[in-house]
Write a protein that holds these residues in place. Structure first.
Motif, PDB file in Angstrom:
ATOM      1  N   SER A 177     -54.383  15.291  13.976  1.00 37.34           N
ATOM      2  CA  SER A 177     -53.625  15.912  15.059  1.00 37.34           C
ATOM      3  C   SER A 177     -53.455  17.412  14.817  1.00 37.34           C
ATOM      4  O   SER A 177     -53.600  18.206  15.741  1.00 37.34           O
ATOM      5  N   GLN A 233     -54.878  20.442  17.117  1.00 38.00           N
ATOM      6  CA  GLN A 233     -53.980  21.458  17.643  1.00 38.00           C
ATOM      7  C   GLN A 233     -54.460  22.869  17.301  1.00 38.00           C
ATOM      8  O   GLN A 233     -54.473  23.756  18.156  1.00 38.00           O
ATOM      9  N   LEU A 258     -44.512  17.640  20.213  1.00 47.58           N
ATOM     10  CA  LEU A 258     -45.591  17.040  20.991  1.00 47.58           C
ATOM     11  C   LEU A 258     -45.460  17.387  22.471  1.00 47.58           C
ATOM     12  O   LEU A 258     -46.454  17.709  23.132  1.00 47.58           O
ATOM     13  N   LEU A 305     -54.750  14.445  22.372  1.00 51.63           N
ATOM     14  CA  LEU A 305     -53.670  14.560  21.398  1.00 51.63           C
ATOM     15  C   LEU A 305     -52.751  13.336  21.493  1.00 51.63           C
ATOM     16  O   LEU A 305     -51.864  13.273  22.320  1.00 51.63           O
ATOM     17  N   HIS A 306     -52.970  12.362  20.654  1.00 45.44           N
ATOM     18  CA  HIS A 306     -52.106  11.171  20.625  1.00 45.44           C
ATOM     19  C   HIS A 306     -51.591  10.962  19.223  1.00 45.44           C
ATOM     20  O   HIS A 306     -52.283  10.966  18.283  1.00 45.44           O
TER      21      HIS A 306
END
Length: 188
Positions: A2, A6, A114, A187-188
């Protein structure tokens, strides 16, 4: 994974936003494409028109009268859309910077971080669409203007093609869109 996604989205978004800013500020949205005119190189932008003498490299530019003066619709619409895209992309990058996992801001609130990343992705997406519409609007108008002159057998001595600023606007918009997709879908 993640954090790497990002940072990749942030890097791509930053580079693409710089492309959009450069496209907005530079003066070569239309460039003369007539091969017989080797003496000078003419560029038209959103803010001024410049001519460069190819023999000695001297460049002269004529500012458009005023921002509020009557301008062709393609210039007004492109200016508006690109300035809005620049502002939205800048806001999205600032929001994304706060939402990055590697930044210590709100470290104990991962859901908020998030949401900041998702919000930045949506804002980048909207900005990318506005920038792309503005760039394509200008390019289509240049093409239609040229096609109309050709269909009426009118030759004004110079005919214009898409300049590098137009392509830079499209590339910046596309990059912002890809960055938006990375932030909102992956994006999870």
């Amino acid at each position: 994974m993640s954090a790497a996604l990002q940072v990749t989205a942030f890097g791509l978004g930053l580079l693409s936003t710089l492309f959009l800013l450069l496209a907005t500020c530079t003066d070569c949205w239309m460039v003369n494409a007539d091969d017989s005119l080797e003496v000078s190189h003419k560029c038209r932008g959103l803010w001024r028109e410049c001519v460069t003498n190819m023999q000695d490299g001297v460049r002269t530019c004529d500012q458009y009268d005023s921002i509020l003066a009557d301008h062709p619709v393609k210039i007004v619409v492109t200016r508006t859309l690109l300035i809005t895209a620049d502002l939205l992309a800048g806001l999205a990058l600032a929001t994304l910077l706060l939402g990055l996992d590697c930044i210590k801001f709100l470290k104990e609130e991962p859901r908020v971080k998030l949401k900041l990343c998702y919000g930045a992705g949506v804002t980048l997406g909207v900005g990318s669409i506005l920038g792309f519409v503005g760039s394509v609007w200008y390019a289509v108008d240049v093409y239609l203007e040229r096609a109309m002159l050709v269909s009426h057998n009118i030759f004004l001595g110079v005919h214009y093609d898409f300049g590098w600023s137009c392509w830079l606007g499209m590339a910046g918009s596309t990059g912002c869109f890809v960055s938006s997709v990375l932030l909102t879908c992956c994006l999870h």
